[in-house]
Design a protein around this motif. Structure first.
Motif, PDB file in Angstrom:
ATOM      1  N   GLY A  68       0.885  -1.337  -0.055  1.00  0.00           N
ATOM      2  CA  GLY A  68       0.088   0.044  -0.166  1.00  0.00           C
ATOM      3  C   GLY A  68       0.728   1.340  -0.048  1.00  0.00           C
ATOM      4  N   PRO A  69       1.825   1.508   1.000  1.00  0.00           N
ATOM      5  CA  PRO A  69       2.630   2.643   1.148  1.00  0.00           C
ATOM      6  C   PRO A  69       3.589   2.872  -0.172  1.00  0.00           C
ATOM      7  CG  PRO A  69       2.550   1.706   3.216  1.00  0.00           C
ATOM      8  CD  PRO A  69       1.886   0.723   2.261  1.00  0.00           C
ATOM      9  N   LEU A 120      -3.560   0.917  -1.045  1.00  0.00           N
ATOM     10  CA  LEU A 120      -3.804   2.262  -1.647  1.00  0.00           C
ATOM     11  C   LEU A 120      -4.927   2.895  -1.770  1.00  0.00           C
ATOM     12  CD1 LEU A 120      -2.280   4.236  -4.070  1.00  0.00           C
ATOM     13  CD2 LEU A 120      -3.075   2.511  -5.669  1.00  0.00           C
ATOM     14  N   PHE A 121      -6.098   1.909  -1.991  1.00  0.00           N
ATOM     15  CA  PHE A 121      -7.339   2.594  -1.817  1.00  0.00           C
ATOM     16  C   PHE A 121      -7.759   3.077  -0.706  1.00  0.00           C
ATOM     17  CE2 PHE A 121     -11.890   2.120  -1.384  1.00  0.00           C
ATOM     18  CZ  PHE A 121     -12.515   2.772  -2.361  1.00  0.00           C
ATOM     19  N   LEU A 122      -7.520   2.409   0.565  1.00  0.00           N
ATOM     20  CA  LEU A 122      -7.719   2.885   1.903  1.00  0.00           C
ATOM     21  C   LEU A 122      -7.221   4.362   1.919  1.00  0.00           C
ATOM     22  CD1 LEU A 122      -7.442  -0.244   4.181  1.00  0.00           C
ATOM     23  CD2 LEU A 122      -9.654   1.270   3.403  1.00  0.00           C
ATOM     24  N   GLY A 123      -5.805   4.557   1.500  1.00  0.00           N
ATOM     25  CA  GLY A 123      -5.257   5.748   1.891  1.00  0.00           C
ATOM     26  C   GLY A 123      -5.864   7.007   1.216  1.00  0.00           C
ATOM     27  N   VAL A 124      -6.161   6.538  -0.273  1.00  0.00           N
ATOM     28  CA  VAL A 124      -6.845   7.488  -1.047  1.00  0.00           C
ATOM     29  C   VAL A 124      -8.138   7.864  -0.507  1.00  0.00           C
ATOM     30  CG1 VAL A 124      -7.410   8.069  -3.557  1.00  0.00           C
ATOM     31  CG2 VAL A 124      -5.331   6.883  -2.980  1.00  0.00           C
ATOM     32  N   ALA A 141     -16.168  11.359   8.512  1.00  0.00           N
ATOM     33  CA  ALA A 141     -16.022  11.266   7.228  1.00  0.00           C
ATOM     34  C   ALA A 141     -14.875   9.804   7.050  1.00  0.00           C
ATOM     35  CB  ALA A 141     -15.406  12.286   6.366  1.00  0.00           C
ATOM     36  N   ILE A 142     -13.895  10.018   7.954  1.00  0.00           N
ATOM     37  CA  ILE A 142     -13.106   8.577   8.076  1.00  0.00           C
ATOM     38  C   ILE A 142     -14.060   7.586   8.623  1.00  0.00           C
ATOM     39  CG2 ILE A 142     -11.137   7.911   9.602  1.00  0.00           C
ATOM     40  CD1 ILE A 142     -10.151  10.796   9.452  1.00  0.00           C
ATOM     41  N   ALA A 143     -14.769   7.733   9.420  1.00  0.00           N
ATOM     42  CA  ALA A 143     -15.386   6.523  10.415  1.00  0.00           C
ATOM     43  C   ALA A 143     -16.402   5.866   8.956  1.00  0.00           C
ATOM     44  CB  ALA A 143     -16.492   7.061  11.444  1.00  0.00           C
ATOM     45  N   VAL A 144     -16.968   6.785   8.216  1.00  0.00           N
ATOM     46  CA  VAL A 144     -17.797   6.214   7.254  1.00  0.00           C
ATOM     47  C   VAL A 144     -17.030   5.389   6.139  1.00  0.00           C
ATOM     48  CG1 VAL A 144     -19.084   6.601   5.081  1.00  0.00           C
ATOM     49  CG2 VAL A 144     -19.521   8.033   7.122  1.00  0.00           C
ATOM     50  N   VAL A 145     -15.622   5.708   5.891  1.00  0.00           N
ATOM     51  CA  VAL A 145     -14.827   4.871   4.902  1.00  0.00           C
ATOM     52  C   VAL A 145     -14.390   3.615   5.777  1.00  0.00           C
ATOM     53  CG1 VAL A 145     -12.615   4.733   3.728  1.00  0.00           C
ATOM     54  CG2 VAL A 145     -13.878   6.997   3.636  1.00  0.00           C
ATOM     55  N   PHE A 146     -13.995   3.929   6.952  1.00  0.00           N
ATOM     56  CA  PHE A 146     -13.287   2.699   7.869  1.00  0.00           C
ATOM     57  C   PHE A 146     -14.856   1.700   8.154  1.00  0.00           C
ATOM     58  CE2 PHE A 146     -12.194   0.497  11.575  1.00  0.00           C
ATOM     59  CZ  PHE A 146     -11.009  -0.326  11.087  1.00  0.00           C
ATOM     60  N   GLY A 334       2.246  16.338   4.113  1.00  0.00           N
ATOM     61  CA  GLY A 334       2.418  14.796   3.826  1.00  0.00           C
ATOM     62  C   GLY A 334       1.307  14.083   3.939  1.00  0.00           C
ATOM     63  N   ARG A 335       0.301  14.410   4.068  1.00  0.00           N
ATOM     64  CA  ARG A 335      -1.177  13.591   4.392  1.00  0.00           C
ATOM     65  C   ARG A 335      -1.585  12.525   3.270  1.00  0.00           C
ATOM     66  NH1 ARG A 335      -2.215  18.613   2.868  1.00  0.00           N
ATOM     67  NH2 ARG A 335      -3.716  18.677   1.465  1.00  0.00           N
ATOM     68  N   ASP A 336      -1.063  13.016   2.333  1.00  0.00           N
ATOM     69  CA  ASP A 336      -1.453  11.883   1.099  1.00  0.00           C
ATOM     70  C   ASP A 336      -0.559  10.643   1.172  1.00  0.00           C
ATOM     71  OD1 ASP A 336      -3.260  13.680  -0.074  1.00  0.00           O
ATOM     72  OD2 ASP A 336      -2.022  14.364  -1.565  1.00  0.00           O
ATOM     73  N   LEU A 337       0.565  10.661   1.386  1.00  0.00           N
ATOM     74  CA  LEU A 337       1.573   9.430   1.586  1.00  0.00           C
ATOM     75  C   LEU A 337       1.159   8.851   3.129  1.00  0.00           C
ATOM     76  CD1 LEU A 337       3.724   7.560   0.852  1.00  0.00           C
ATOM     77  CD2 LEU A 337       5.038   9.283   1.816  1.00  0.00           C
ATOM     78  N   ALA A 338       0.922   9.765   4.118  1.00  0.00           N
ATOM     79  CA  ALA A 338       0.559   9.226   5.359  1.00  0.00           C
ATOM     80  C   ALA A 338      -0.578   8.668   5.598  1.00  0.00           C
ATOM     81  CB  ALA A 338       0.776  10.532   6.371  1.00  0.00           C
ATOM     82  N   ALA A 339      -1.714   8.874   4.617  1.00  0.00           N
ATOM     83  CA  ALA A 339      -3.026   8.477   4.770  1.00  0.00           C
ATOM     84  C   ALA A 339      -2.893   6.848   4.764  1.00  0.00           C
ATOM     85  CB  ALA A 339      -3.885   8.923   3.839  1.00  0.00           C
ATOM     86  N   THR A 340      -2.038   6.229   3.991  1.00  0.00           N
ATOM     87  CA  THR A 340      -1.843   4.719   4.022  1.00  0.00           C
ATOM     88  C   THR A 340      -1.260   4.191   5.226  1.00  0.00           C
ATOM     89  OG1 THR A 340       0.413   4.671   2.837  1.00  0.00           O
ATOM     90  CG2 THR A 340      -1.665   4.995   1.441  1.00  0.00           C
ATOM     91  N   LEU A 341      -0.588   4.953   5.966  1.00  0.00           N
ATOM     92  CA  LEU A 341       0.258   4.315   7.233  1.00  0.00           C
ATOM     93  C   LEU A 341      -0.532   3.733   8.249  1.00  0.00           C
ATOM     94  CD1 LEU A 341       3.342   6.920   7.110  1.00  0.00           C
ATOM     95  CD2 LEU A 341       2.914   4.834   5.800  1.00  0.00           C
TER      96      LEU A 341
END
Length: 427
Positions: A68-69, A120-124, A141-146, A334-341
């Motif tokens: 993913g990262p 990858l999908f989760l982070g995006v 919004a994060i809770a809806v995705v997760f 750096g949140r776009d890359l960090a979102a997958t971590l």
């Protein structure tokens, strides 16, 4: 008046867009764990041992953790909505390959690739979701995705397992392929363009923020909290059989209740993240220690065990939106890359926790696995408390706030105002 009309249109579009992302993560959560209930069937059909079939779970988890990262780093300059389409489209194709796999090697490769695409999908998806809403609703919004992943544990996985048991394991992957195709169509038609927020586009610039010590510290907390939980939960069935003294359908009822609590807790956790993400993480850690401690101390009594599992379910995954929120907040530009971590940290913790629990079971049985889980969660408390003092640099907060966008692609408010709101929530 024009601005009001635009915002009204944006509000109407946000719900369907988040629903499409929810469906995508529901499909992926179902695919991730459905093989657990089908290992015997797969092993028999493909003529491999059960422990060899178990590597299908490991390959998927490693795909999320590392793939993913890596995929995110390689595509960091690509448009976020296009990446949603590409990652989900690849995921659908990967599950079709799994359904048609002629042998175990192809199935294993398909699992590793789809795991990486899920990361990858989760982070995006997390990044897009937080840009679809005002700053004060980011946690929800994060809770809806997760939430798609959480609901899949209570609904998608049991249904997929049932189909696989009666119709063959290929039927489970075929169902995932069909649902995935629907999710892809919904994503293409319902998720609007989002602004890139002005974040640095280069990998080096993103990595400098995404792997800052303050971000890694929060990721370490997530690793410990999920590791502690899964040291115990991986062996919860033998614990209920050997210690609590229940079996058969009663165990299914207990686990179904846990799954429902997990789904509810995820959505409640999103609201809690919007109110105070740092306090939510600490509170969840404390409650985990209490719930798993009660399970350990009163494991022979079914009713307290059921209550402990329900409380555990509410906070166990309910802390994930706050974890994701804090990582995005602290990573700033750096949140776009960090979102997958966070997904990598969570899955790494699950894998390590399962190993620790397995060692405990080999030494003293399932009761020791619960004790190890309790100790890990208790040891995490000082670290979770310490993360309360971590803050993004002021210039990072301003840059990160600029990325919060309405569904019409415009910024959700002046960057300084949004940064002040984020700082207030972090206190």
């Amino acid at each position: 008046m024009h601005k009001t009309a635009t915002r009204g249109t944006a509000t109407r579009r946000t719900g369907p867009a988040l629903a499409a992302l929810f469906l995508g993560t529901f499909v992926m959560g179902s695919a991730e764990l459905v093989v657990v209930g089908l290992l015997n069937v797969i092993a028999r059909d493909l003529d491999v041992s059960v422990d060899t079939a178990g590597t299908l779970v490991t390959a998927y988890a490693l795909g999320i953790c590392f793939g993913g990262p890596l995929l995110t780093a390689l595509t960091i300059r690509r448009d976020r909505r296009t990446l949603l389409w590409l990652s989900l489209g690849g995921y659908v194709a990967g599950n079709l390959l799994a359904a048609l796999a002629p042998g175990f090697g192809v199935l294993l490769a398909a699992r590793a690739v789809t795991g990486a695409l899920q990361g990858l999908f989760l982070g995006v998806a997390f990044t897009v979701a937080t840009r679809l809403v005002p700053a004060e609703r980011m946690g929800r919004a994060i809770a809806v995705v997760f939430g798609g992943v959480a609901v899949s544990t209570a609904l998608g996985v049991p249904l997929g397992t049932l189909a696989g048991q009666f119709l063959g394991w290929q039927a489970a992957f075929t169902g995932i392929f069909v649902l995935g195709a629907l999710a892809l169509a919904a994503t293409v038609f319902l998720v609007p363009p989002v602004d890139d927020g002005g974040a640095p586009g280069g990998l080096r610039a993103q990595a400098a923020y995404a792997f800052a010590p303050r971000v890694l510290a929060v990721l370490g907390v997530g690793f410990l909290l999920l590791g502690g939980q899964f040291a115990a939960f991986t062996y919860i069935t033998p614990y209920l059989e050997d210690v609590t003294g229940i079996s058969g359908g009663t165990i299914s009822v207990f686990l179904f209740a846990y799954g429902i609590a997990t789904a509810v807790g995820t959505f409640l956790g999103g609201r809690a993240a919007d109110r105070a993400a740092t306090a939510t993480l600490l509170g969840a850690n404390v409650i985990l220690v209490v719930a798993i401690g009660a399970l350990h101390l009163m494991g022979t009594a079914p009713l307290p065990v059921a209550l402990a599992l329900a409380v555990w379910g509410l906070v166990g995954f309910g802390l994930v939106p706050s974890l994701q929120y804090r990582v995005s907040e602290l990573a700033g530009p750096g949140r776009d890359l960090a979102a997958t971590l966070p997904a990598s940290a969570v899955n790494g913790g699950i894998a390590a926790g399962a190993l620790a629990g397995g060692a405990a079971v080999a030494r003293g049985g399932a009761e020791d696995a619960v004790l190890v889980g309790l100790l890990i969660c208790a040891l995490a408390l000082p670290a979770t408390w310490a993360t309360r003092f971590l803050k993004a640099r002021a210039e990072d907060g301003a840059a990160g706030a600029a990325g919060v966008a309405d569904t019409d692609g415009t910024a959700a408010g002046p960057a300084p105002r949004a940064a002040e709101a984020a700082a207030a929530r972090a206190e």
